[in-house]
Design an enzyme around this catalytic site. Structure first.
Site, mmCIF file in Angstrom:
data_model
loop_
_atom_site.group_PDB
_atom_site.id
_atom_site.type_symbol
_atom_site.label_atom_id
_atom_site.label_comp_id
_atom_site.label_asym_id
_atom_site.label_seq_id
_atom_site.Cartn_x
_atom_site.Cartn_y
_atom_site.Cartn_z
ATOM 1 N N SER A 149 -1.190 20.933 -23.583
ATOM 2 C CA SER A 149 -1.351 20.099 -22.397
ATOM 3 C C SER A 149 -2.502 20.673 -21.582
ATOM 4 C CB SER A 149 -0.074 20.121 -21.558
ATOM 5 O OG SER A 149 -0.265 19.495 -20.313
ATOM 6 N N ASP B 211 7.613 16.958 -24.430
ATOM 7 C CA ASP B 211 7.544 15.511 -24.300
ATOM 8 C C ASP B 211 8.720 15.134 -23.424
ATOM 9 O OD1 ASP B 211 6.194 13.107 -24.693
ATOM 10 O OD2 ASP B 211 7.507 12.513 -26.333
ATOM 11 N N TYR C 75 7.858 8.663 -11.914
ATOM 12 C CA TYR C 75 8.969 7.853 -11.411
ATOM 13 C C TYR C 75 9.749 8.531 -10.282
ATOM 14 C CZ TYR C 75 8.056 5.189 -15.669
ATOM 15 O OH TYR C 75 7.452 4.435 -16.657
ATOM 16 N N ASP C 76 9.335 9.721 -9.871
ATOM 17 C CA ASP C 76 10.082 10.516 -8.891
ATOM 18 C C ASP C 76 10.468 9.773 -7.612
ATOM 19 O OD1 ASP C 76 9.969 12.571 -10.707
ATOM 20 O OD2 ASP C 76 8.688 13.885 -9.496
#
Length: 194
Positions: free
Chosen positions: A9, A70, A155-156
């Site tokens: 990442s 993931d 989406y927090d």
């Protein structure tokens, strides 16, 4: 003695979080971008297959042990969607606001708004490691229509933690790291790697 480890990442937040957790057990974590590793394809229908593909890809190019994650959000009423497609739920280019809008719209007709964040971490010693070390975490909550909070990402702002009466975006970074799916998975991985 420390051992270099490549994180599959280039996310600065993940690099910091993983680096802090893995340093005490002897790992020095580096982003894959330091080695000119491009992002791996993620064509698989499961979190574990995608994480394994990313870890093997980074290890193959760098020759170093690699760690990949993931993760995504899964809504029960939608059969686990958006799941592995969380980052691109509303299509390309990636957009948190469009993804959130689509999830809220897709859940509007359902009474059950329960959802969970899921994270799987895969550590490989080398690209062809036959025994990858796998750890996972799950964080239960529910999706709310109106966003709340300024922290977090993805989406927090719509991910409510009923027991706390807060969304993930309303938590401090410390609270989130302690409670979240990624924090759970990382602590489990550290225990396995010890």
């Amino acid at each position: 003695m420390t051992q270099r480890l490549v994180l599959a990442s280039n996310n600065a937040g993940k690099l910091k979080e993983f680096g802090e957790m893995l340093a005490p057990i002897g790992f020095e974590v580096h982003a894959q971008g330091e080695f000119n590793v491009l992002e791996a394809e993620e064509p698989h229908p499961t979190f574990i297959e995608n994480a394994l593909a990313k870890a093997r890809h980074a290890a193959r190019i760098t020759g170093l042990p690699s760690l990949a994650d993931d993760s995504g959000v899964c809504a029960l009423a939608l059969g686990g969607a958006p799941g592995v497609y969380s980052a691109r739920y509303a299509g390309e280019p990636k957009s948190d606001s469009r993804n959130n809008r689509k999830l809220v719209e897709d859940l509007a007709a359902h009474a059950d708004k329960s959802a969970y964040y899921y994270c799987v971490l895969v550590f490989v010693r080398h690209a062809d490691d036959p025994q990858p070390v796998i750890a996972e975490g799950r964080w239960n909550g529910e999706i709310i229509a109106a966003p709340r909070g300024q922290g977090g990402f993805g989406y927090d702002p719509h991910f409510l933690l009923p027991a706390l009466g807060k969304t993930a975006a309303e938590l401090s970074a410390e609270e989130k790291n302690r409670l979240s799916h990624r924090g759970q998975a990382l602590r489990a991985l550290v225990e396995k790697l010890r």
